[in-house]
Design a protein around this motif. Structure first.
Motif, PDB file in Angstrom:
ATOM      1  N   PHE A   1       0.814  -1.215   0.000  1.00  0.00           N
ATOM      2  CA  PHE A   1       0.000   0.000   0.000  1.00  0.00           C
ATOM      3  C   PHE A   1       0.844   1.260   0.000  1.00  0.00           C
ATOM      4  CE2 PHE A   1      -2.460   3.399   1.907  1.00  0.00           C
ATOM      5  CZ  PHE A   1      -3.581   3.359   1.094  1.00  0.00           C
ATOM      6  N   SER A   2       2.131   1.173   0.031  1.00  0.00           N
ATOM      7  CA  SER A   2       2.976   2.354   0.149  1.00  0.00           C
ATOM      8  C   SER A   2       2.629   3.399  -0.906  1.00  0.00           C
ATOM      9  CB  SER A   2       4.446   1.946   0.000  1.00  0.00           C
ATOM     10  OG  SER A   2       5.279   3.062   0.120  1.00  0.00           O
ATOM     11  N   VAL A   3       2.459   4.676  -0.454  1.00  0.00           N
ATOM     12  CA  VAL A   3       2.022   5.768  -1.333  1.00  0.00           C
ATOM     13  C   VAL A   3       2.979   6.941  -1.185  1.00  0.00           C
ATOM     14  CG1 VAL A   3       0.174   7.387  -1.897  1.00  0.00           C
ATOM     15  CG2 VAL A   3      -0.384   5.080  -1.104  1.00  0.00           C
ATOM     16  N   GLU A   4       3.432   7.493  -2.290  1.00  0.00           N
ATOM     17  CA  GLU A   4       4.253   8.698  -2.288  1.00  0.00           C
ATOM     18  C   GLU A   4       3.441   9.848  -2.878  1.00  0.00           C
ATOM     19  OE1 GLU A   4       8.029   8.277  -4.097  1.00  0.00           O
ATOM     20  OE2 GLU A   4       8.679   6.609  -2.812  1.00  0.00           O
ATOM     21  N   TYR A   5       3.265  10.916  -2.075  1.00  0.00           N
ATOM     22  CA  TYR A   5       2.514  12.084  -2.513  1.00  0.00           C
ATOM     23  C   TYR A   5       3.453  13.114  -3.127  1.00  0.00           C
ATOM     24  CZ  TYR A   5      -1.529  10.241  -0.040  1.00  0.00           C
ATOM     25  OH  TYR A   5      -2.581   9.455   0.370  1.00  0.00           O
ATOM     26  N   ASP A   6       2.898  13.926  -4.046  1.00  0.00           N
ATOM     27  CA  ASP A   6       3.716  14.892  -4.772  1.00  0.00           C
ATOM     28  C   ASP A   6       4.341  15.938  -3.858  1.00  0.00           C
ATOM     29  OD1 ASP A   6       2.928  13.489  -6.947  1.00  0.00           O
ATOM     30  OD2 ASP A   6       1.713  15.075  -7.859  1.00  0.00           O
ATOM     31  N   LYS A   7       3.704  16.229  -2.743  1.00  0.00           N
ATOM     32  CA  LYS A   7       4.191  17.267  -1.836  1.00  0.00           C
ATOM     33  C   LYS A   7       5.239  16.765  -0.853  1.00  0.00           C
ATOM     34  CE  LYS A   7       1.680  20.586  -3.472  1.00  0.00           C
ATOM     35  NZ  LYS A   7       2.276  21.738  -4.149  1.00  0.00           N
ATOM     36  N   GLY A   8       5.762  15.568  -1.087  1.00  0.00           N
ATOM     37  CA  GLY A   8       6.845  15.070  -0.249  1.00  0.00           C
ATOM     38  C   GLY A   8       6.419  14.106   0.828  1.00  0.00           C
TER      39      GLY A   8
ATOM     40  N   HIS B   1       1.041   4.731   9.062  1.00  0.00           N
ATOM     41  CA  HIS B   1       2.483   4.902   9.280  1.00  0.00           C
ATOM     42  C   HIS B   1       3.003   5.870   8.215  1.00  0.00           C
ATOM     43  CE1 HIS B   1       6.815   3.094   9.156  1.00  0.00           C
ATOM     44  NE2 HIS B   1       6.777   4.285   9.698  1.00  0.00           N
ATOM     45  N   TRP B   2       3.322   7.098   8.640  1.00  0.00           N
ATOM     46  CA  TRP B   2       3.876   8.111   7.753  1.00  0.00           C
ATOM     47  C   TRP B   2       5.399   8.109   7.896  1.00  0.00           C
ATOM     48  CZ3 TRP B   2       0.765  10.707   4.432  1.00  0.00           C
ATOM     49  CH2 TRP B   2      -0.599  10.697   4.690  1.00  0.00           C
ATOM     50  N   SER B   3       6.080   7.767   6.835  1.00  0.00           N
ATOM     51  CA  SER B   3       7.547   7.815   6.881  1.00  0.00           C
ATOM     52  C   SER B   3       8.073   9.192   6.500  1.00  0.00           C
ATOM     53  CB  SER B   3       8.155   6.757   5.960  1.00  0.00           C
ATOM     54  OG  SER B   3       7.699   6.935   4.632  1.00  0.00           O
TER      55      SER B   3
ATOM     56  N   ALA C   1      -4.083  16.285  -2.434  1.00  0.00           N
ATOM     57  CA  ALA C   1      -2.688  15.967  -2.709  1.00  0.00           C
ATOM     58  C   ALA C   1      -2.625  14.760  -3.637  1.00  0.00           C
ATOM     59  CB  ALA C   1      -1.939  15.674  -1.409  1.00  0.00           C
ATOM     60  N   PRO C   2      -2.176  14.934  -4.869  1.00  0.00           N
ATOM     61  CA  PRO C   2      -2.026  13.791  -5.775  1.00  0.00           C
ATOM     62  C   PRO C   2      -0.765  13.008  -5.452  1.00  0.00           C
ATOM     63  CG  PRO C   2      -1.361  15.799  -6.870  1.00  0.00           C
ATOM     64  CD  PRO C   2      -1.850  16.204  -5.500  1.00  0.00           C
ATOM     65  N   GLY C   3      -0.639  11.823  -6.054  1.00  0.00           N
ATOM     66  CA  GLY C   3       0.548  11.014  -5.815  1.00  0.00           C
ATOM     67  C   GLY C   3       0.501   9.738  -6.614  1.00  0.00           C
ATOM     68  N   GLN C   4       1.294   8.747  -6.190  1.00  0.00           N
ATOM     69  CA  GLN C   4       1.294   7.464  -6.865  1.00  0.00           C
ATOM     70  C   GLN C   4       1.561   6.357  -5.870  1.00  0.00           C
ATOM     71  OE1 GLN C   4       4.376   7.876  -9.822  1.00  0.00           O
ATOM     72  NE2 GLN C   4       5.964   7.047  -8.469  1.00  0.00           N
ATOM     73  N   THR C   5       1.017   5.184  -6.160  1.00  0.00           N
ATOM     74  CA  THR C   5       1.179   4.028  -5.299  1.00  0.00           C
ATOM     75  C   THR C   5       2.512   3.349  -5.592  1.00  0.00           C
ATOM     76  OG1 THR C   5       0.015   2.609  -6.877  1.00  0.00           O
ATOM     77  CG2 THR C   5      -1.314   3.704  -5.179  1.00  0.00           C
ATOM     78  N   VAL C   6       2.839   2.344  -4.790  1.00  0.00           N
ATOM     79  CA  VAL C   6       4.127   1.681  -4.923  1.00  0.00           C
ATOM     80  C   VAL C   6       4.283   0.998  -6.269  1.00  0.00           C
ATOM     81  CG1 VAL C   6       3.341  -0.494  -3.916  1.00  0.00           C
ATOM     82  CG2 VAL C   6       5.745   0.178  -3.690  1.00  0.00           C
ATOM     83  N   ASP C   7       3.165   0.648  -6.910  1.00  0.00           N
ATOM     84  CA  ASP C   7       3.241   0.009  -8.225  1.00  0.00           C
ATOM     85  C   ASP C   7       3.226   1.016  -9.370  1.00  0.00           C
ATOM     86  OD1 ASP C   7       0.680   0.863  -8.030  1.00  0.00           O
ATOM     87  OD2 ASP C   7      -0.267  -1.097  -8.282  1.00  0.00           O
ATOM     88  N   GLY C   8       3.289   2.319  -9.037  1.00  0.00           N
ATOM     89  CA  GLY C   8       3.377   3.348 -10.063  1.00  0.00           C
ATOM     90  C   GLY C   8       2.057   3.910 -10.540  1.00  0.00           C
TER      91      GLY C   8
END
Length: 813
Positions: free
Chosen positions: A699-706, A726-728, A791-798
């Protein structure tokens, strides 16, 4: 008929007395602090206040021939940068310069805040009195304009709140077109053009308001040459007066391009509930929260319009002179739509199916609408038409003079009650500036500074510090030219690490680059590093000075001579090999409230090991614990602030480290042998499940704002859905999480919003007891707390997403 300006000199005692009293009441306790010389207090906690004090300092130097007006090499030294986009509000600046000669700068700043609000009210009074010819109703309109400004809490930037020239422009333009008197067209152009030296935002709003007003007059006047002559004269004078302020922006195309494109890609929205609810009101705040079901962590305070204003505006539409209302109603509706931003949002729920006018106009005219990138700014343009609509409604409601006085008095009291929200300013403790006399006595001349830490808003404060010291500095704030301003910082290893809130050490793997960066800073004249330990962010950079002796130190500020950083390069050995694999693993920096506890049985931890850990893992927060000491007061604070603990110890000398530490509030989740006799154990606060730390979450998600959402764990307990996040990594600005539950038909069945705290682990519970049996989907939306923008972003699978992300599906039987 007598000129209203002349009549203001006599017979209008109401506005002269009651308007200042209303401003004092609704901005309390600002007035008492105007007479308080013992305490440095500013009426707003917003960081922009430091920026506007710096503006006055810079302009004063420019007037004295010490620097250029639209360029500074004192901030972002040594390269400097253009100040073409700096929010200079020149009337405020000149008055602040003058008042500073007679009183402390904080008192002058607070006094000007009160005077600006009174000025706005008087300008509005002039317009409304001219249109309605009733001084009591005009007084009510003046109160609306003076006290119903947006941002009753937060930024009270003088360039934004000085909206008085907007009604003044409309007043003179109205008289020019109605009375066919060219001198009023000239005065209207002067007011609008002069607004360019107050705020380019307010100038845009004044011109837009004038355009709306003229559009309603054009159908019946477009065939009359006097109409077009007045408009041409107005536009010509406005352009001639305002061009010298606009020219520095467009003169350099590279600067212009970077400035106008700085925020074009940003998606912003505005929660319309802010118009109707302010949760900060001491009496009605909780009522609004209950009526509108506002989540406990949400605060609505930026744009309250007031129910008395809306009621009177509604009455005007029912009973007032509709033809005369149309220009003001159109202006109000236009700015209200622009305020909503790119999509409609209500109580945290965004509806993005249809693009709103601001989004469309941003694409068509990015140089204008794209640069008003914060939609709340349109609130400043809404105030004048709102006051006019309310006054027309009040005039329709109170048709007889005796009745009028009491109705106006009642409406004014309700207005003041609605907007009487105590201000929570900010006090600057004397200790924060006690290092300055010592710094001035330093034999090293000329002095050039590096201020730390660069946490959110701190560069604004550093600019204020420069007004006290006068010394050039490497950092500061520049909103639209960040790439230009930070180019020197980014090019230097040491400055870049501090800019990214990391510590930096001279270690075997980076010694040559470290010494090269230090040599560059010294060659460019930098002499001292000032560490403001009371500011947010010091825990991320303070380890850089672990083996450097401070030249000056008190309980608030530490000052280090930059040349002393070379001491950390002496006697270096090889990097500790047992930490190499750990440094590259996903365990290294698991989140903002994660920490490393380095446990050692000997008298002191090896200095080389300490420096290496401090340098590589500074973002996590580190505590080196010496078991030879009987007491560890710092450990208690560490355990209270940290949620995830990485315990590193020498297993050959320590058998059971948990028996030596007060770890009752934590649960051991993982253990790993790092080699060379070093063991790592991972602990988590007991209120969370160890599964949240499971590696390789799908489920890991990276948002555009960091921001990075490392994992989400869920479980059902009775009629509740328990979620753990869990926010890394967290976004730079304050964001909120919106959990939305949809039924099988796609209808929203339940929702809950909460602000993301500055923590790695967060729990949230949803009460499902009200949901009928059926299939449901839980979706997650992360959005900016201030603007409401998703906040847009992308999942671990892109996989990309722009707004919502599906978390899980479940059934209720």
């Amino acid at each position: 008929m007598r000129d209203p300006v002349a009549r203001l000199r006599r017979g209008h005692w109401q506005v002269a007395i009651l308007l200042p009293l209303a401003v004092i009441l609704t901005t309390w306790p600002t007035l008492p602090h105007v007479f308080n010389t013992e305490e440095f207090w500013l009426h707003t906690p917003h960081r922009d206040k430091w920026l506007y004090i710096w503006n006055a300092w810079h302009v004063e130097r420019a007037l004295g021939g010490e620097t250029q007006l639209f360029h500074s090499d004192s901030i972002f030294h040594p390269r400097g940068l253009t100040l073409a986009f700096q929010p200079f509000s020149f009337p405020h600046i000149l008055l602040l310069i003058g008042l500073r000669a007679w009183m402390p700068v904080d008192i002058a700043y607070n006094l000007l805040f009160l005077l600006i609000l009174c000025f706005n009210g008087i300008c509005g009074y002039l317009l409304i009195f001219h249109l309605l010819r009733d001084k009591w109703i005009a007084l009510f309109g003046a109160l609306v304009i003076a006290v119903a400004l947006p941002y009753p809490f937060g930024s009270t930037a003088p360039d934004l709140i000085t909206i008085g020239t907007l009604p003044l422009t409309l007043y003179f333009l109205h008289r020019a077109l109605m009375e066919r008197r060219p001198r009023f067209a000239v005065l209207a152009g002067l007011c609008a053009g002069f607004t360019a030296y107050i705020s380019l935002y307010i100038l845009a709003f004044a011109l837009m308001s004038a355009t709306v007003y003229c559009a309603f007059l054009a159908p019946c006047r477009w065939q009359k040459p006097a109409f077009w002559r007045s408009l041409l004269l107005f536009a010509s004078v406005c352009a001639a007066v305002g061009l010298p302020r606009i020219y520095p922006i467009i003169a350099d195309q590279s600067v212009y391009q970077e400035g106008v494109e700085a925020h074009l890609e940003a998606i912003h929205s505005f929660d319309a509930l802010n118009w109707l609810a302010t949760t900060r009101h001491p009496v009605t705040g909780e009522l609004f929260r209950a009526v509108y079901e506002i989540p406990p962590d949400n605060f609505n305070y930026n744009a309250y319009l007031g129910y008395i204003n809306l009621f009177l505006a509604g009455f005007a539409l029912l009973r007032g002179p509709r033809r005369r209302l149309l220009p003001w109603l159109t202006a109000f509706a236009l700015f209200a739509v622009f305020t909503l931003g790119d999509y409609f949002t209500w109580n945290g729920i965004a509806y993005e199916g249809i693009a709103l006018p601001k989004r469309v106009l941003t694409d068509w005219l990015p140089a204008i609408f794209g640069n008003i990138y914060i939609p709340q700014y349109y609130q400043f343009a809404m105030v004048t038409p709102l006051a006019l609509l309310a006054c027309y409604g009040l005039a329709a409601l109170a048709r007889t003079p005796p009745r009028r006085f009491w109705l106006v008095a009642a409406a004014a009291l309700i207005l003041l009650f609605e907007f009487a929200i105590p201000r929570h300013g900010e006090t600057l403790q004397p200790a924060a500036t006690q290092y300055i006399p010592w710094l001035r006595a330093e034999p090293d001349r000329p002095i050039k500074l590096i201020h730390l830490p660069e946490g959110p808003g701190n560069p604004h404060y550093f600019m204020f510090q420069q007004t006290l010291t006068g010394y050039p500095q490497a950092n500061g704030f520049q909103n639209r030219l960040q790439a230009t301003g930070h180019s020197y910082i980014k090019s230097n290893l040491i400055l870049n690490a501090w800019h990214e809130e990391r510590s930096i050490h001279c270690l075997p793997h980076n010694r040559a680059e470290f010494e090269g960066a230090l040599d560059q800073l010294l060659a460019d004249g930098f002499t001292h590093v000032v560490l403001h330990e009371w500011l947010y962010g010091d825990q991320f950079v303070i380890h850089s000075f672990a083996n450097v002796i401070a030249a000056y130190q008190d309980h608030v500020v530490g000052v280090y001579r930059l040349a002393d950083l070379r001491q950390s390069c002496a006697g270096l050995g090889p990097a500790p090999p047992q930490f190499e694999r750990y440094a590259l693993s996903q365990w290294a920096l698991p989140g903002p409230s994660a920490g490393i506890l380095s446990l050692h049985p000997s008298e002191s931890v090896d200095q080389r090991t300490r420096d290496y850990l401090n340098s590589v893992f500074a973002g996590a927060g580190i505590l080196h614990l010496n078991l030879a000491d009987e007491k560890h007061p710092e450990l208690d604070a560490f355990l209270q602030e940290i949620q995830i603990i990485s315990l590193i110890y020498e297993s050959a000398e320590i058998d059971a480290p948990e028996a030596l530490l007060p770890m009752d509030a934590f649960e051991l989740c993982q253990r790993e042998d790092l080699g060379e006799g070093v063991t790592l154990q991972r602990y988590i606060q007991r209120e969370f499940d160890c599964a949240i730390l499971t590696a390789g979450s799908s489920f890991s998600v990276e948002y555009d704002k960091g921001a990075k959402l490392q994992n989400v764990f869920h479980e059902f307990a009775d009629d509740a859905l328990e979620l753990q996040f869990h926010w890394s990594a967290l976004p730079d600005e304050t964001h909120s999480v919106s959990l939305q539950i949809f039924d099988a038909a796609g209808q929203r069945a339940l929702g809950q919003d909460s602000v993301i705290p500055n923590q790695s682990l967060v729990r949230q519970s949803l009460d499902l007891s009200a949901l009928p049996p059926g299939a449901y989907t839980v979706k997650l939306i992360v959005y900016n707390f201030e603007s409401g923008a998703s906040a847009p972003g992308q999942t671990v699978d892109g996989a990309r997403f722009e707004r919502e992300l599906e978390l899980l599906a479940f059934r209720r039987d």
